[in-house]
Design a protein around this motif. Structure first.
Motif, PDB file in Angstrom:
ATOM      1  N   ILE A 247      -5.629  -2.236   3.670  1.00 13.18           N
ATOM      2  CA  ILE A 247      -5.210  -1.020   2.952  1.00 13.18           C
ATOM      3  C   ILE A 247      -3.710  -0.787   3.109  1.00 13.18           C
ATOM      4  N   LYS A 248      -3.231  -0.917   4.347  1.00 13.99           N
ATOM      5  CA  LYS A 248      -1.804  -0.704   4.614  1.00 13.99           C
ATOM      6  C   LYS A 248      -0.953  -1.715   3.851  1.00 13.99           C
TER       7      LYS A 248
ATOM      8  N   GLU B 124      -0.893  -0.796   0.124  1.00 17.39           N
ATOM      9  CA  GLU B 124       0.023   0.325  -0.123  1.00 17.39           C
ATOM     10  C   GLU B 124       1.473  -0.155  -0.177  1.00 17.39           C
ATOM     11  N   SER B 125       1.830  -1.019   0.773  1.00 19.33           N
ATOM     12  CA  SER B 125       3.190  -1.549   0.826  1.00 19.33           C
ATOM     13  C   SER B 125       3.528  -2.368  -0.424  1.00 19.33           C
TER      14      SER B 125
ATOM     15  N   LYS C  82       3.752  -0.091  -3.648  1.00 20.73           N
ATOM     16  CA  LYS C  82       5.015   0.659  -3.703  1.00 20.73           C
ATOM     17  C   LYS C  82       6.174  -0.247  -4.123  1.00 20.73           C
TER      18      LYS C  82
ATOM     19  N   LYS D 153      -9.174   6.660  -3.064  1.00 19.59           N
ATOM     20  CA  LYS D 153      -8.486   7.485  -2.058  1.00 19.59           C
ATOM     21  C   LYS D 153      -7.512   8.446  -2.710  1.00 19.59           C
ATOM     22  N   TYR D 154      -7.061   8.090  -3.935  1.00 20.44           N
ATOM     23  CA  TYR D 154      -6.032   8.877  -4.615  1.00 20.44           C
ATOM     24  C   TYR D 154      -6.572   9.611  -5.840  1.00 20.44           C
TER      25      TYR D 154
ATOM     26  N   SER E  91       5.930   5.956  -4.342  1.00 26.01           N
ATOM     27  CA  SER E  91       4.646   6.240  -3.711  1.00 26.01           C
ATOM     28  C   SER E  91       3.513   5.595  -4.500  1.00 26.01           C
ATOM     29  N   VAL E  92       2.353   5.532  -3.868  1.00 25.79           N
ATOM     30  CA  VAL E  92       1.178   4.996  -4.551  1.00 25.79           C
ATOM     31  C   VAL E  92       0.815   5.890  -5.732  1.00 25.79           C
TER      32      VAL E  92
END
Length: 232
Positions: free
Chosen positions: A21-22, A25-26, A29, A69-70, A106-107
């Motif tokens: 997940i991390k 996200e990276s 972005k 999640k978003y 941002s995501v």
């Protein structure tokens, strides 16, 4: 004497999920949803392909689960701002919070970009959920401005749409010579949001005051023609 090798840390299932997940996200972005490849994600998360494919059939399935999640990001932003819906400052804070959330890479910003670029099951769902979760708020303000002649839903949509576009456009060019990648540009947009909010509310208050004055003059015997000429 033989040197002992340090023990290799074995990541748990939770650790692996968190790293995936991390890493996603990276990458999102940096590259956006459309440009991210499953090989990029595997490399970034430092996992073997089977680790990924044991969890997801393909990248599309992963992304569909990831963006859930978003799905509520707009609702979460609004809920977190704790604004009163009967106050001008509360109305202004909605737009400021959205601008703040999108002001950095941002995501959420990349999710908006993806929604515009591609129409698929995931992007349609996220867009529709955002509409569904903000509709009660829109209805609240529509009720407040009912009978005023102010289409608060349309006005608010233009403001939100402008915030979206300014942030999506910022890496391409300035807009009206405003660079929202700079603090000075951000300040100008925030000041403009505040001014617009006060103008809308003051216009409504002005109309209400005129109506009160007109009603009192009518009771005093002043003709409607004269009232309309002098007040409206």
């Amino acid at each position: 004497m033989e040197e002992k090798k340090p023990k290799r840390y074995r990541r748990t299932k939770v650790d692996l999920e968190a790293d995936i997940i991390k890493s996603a996200e990276s990458l999102i972005k940096k590259k956006g949803f459309s440009a991210m490849l499953v090989t990029d994600l595997i490399k970034k998360a430092r996992i073997e392909p089977p680790v990924f494919y044991n969890r997801y059939n393909n990248l599309d399935e992963f992304l569909d689960e990831f963006v859930r999640k978003y799905d509520y990001w707009f609702k979460d932003i609004i809920s977190g701002s704790q604004f009163p819906t009967d106050d001008v400052n509360g109305y202004i804070s909605i737009f400021k919070e959205v601008q703040k959330a999108l002001s950095e890479r941002s995501v959420m910003l990349e999710l908006l970009r993806w929604e515009i670029a591609e129409g698929n099951e995931t992007t349609v769902r996220t867009a529709m959920l955002r509409e569904m979760h903000t509709l009660p708020l829109v209805k609240t303000y529509e009720e407040k401005f009912k009978g005023t002649g102010i289409d608060i839903a349309a006005i608010s949509s233009l403001i939100i749409g402008g915030i979206y576009y300014l942030n999506l456009h910022r890496d391409r060019s300035l807009f009206s010579e405003i660079d929202i990648k700079k603090e000075s540009g951000q300040k100008r947009i925030e000041d403009a949001i505040e001014l617009l909010g006060h103008m809308i509310y003051q216009y409504n208050e002005s109309k209400n005051l005129k109506s009160i004055i007109a009603e009192r003059l009518k009771k005093e015997g002043i003709s409607q023609d004269i009232i309309d000429k002098c007040i409206f």
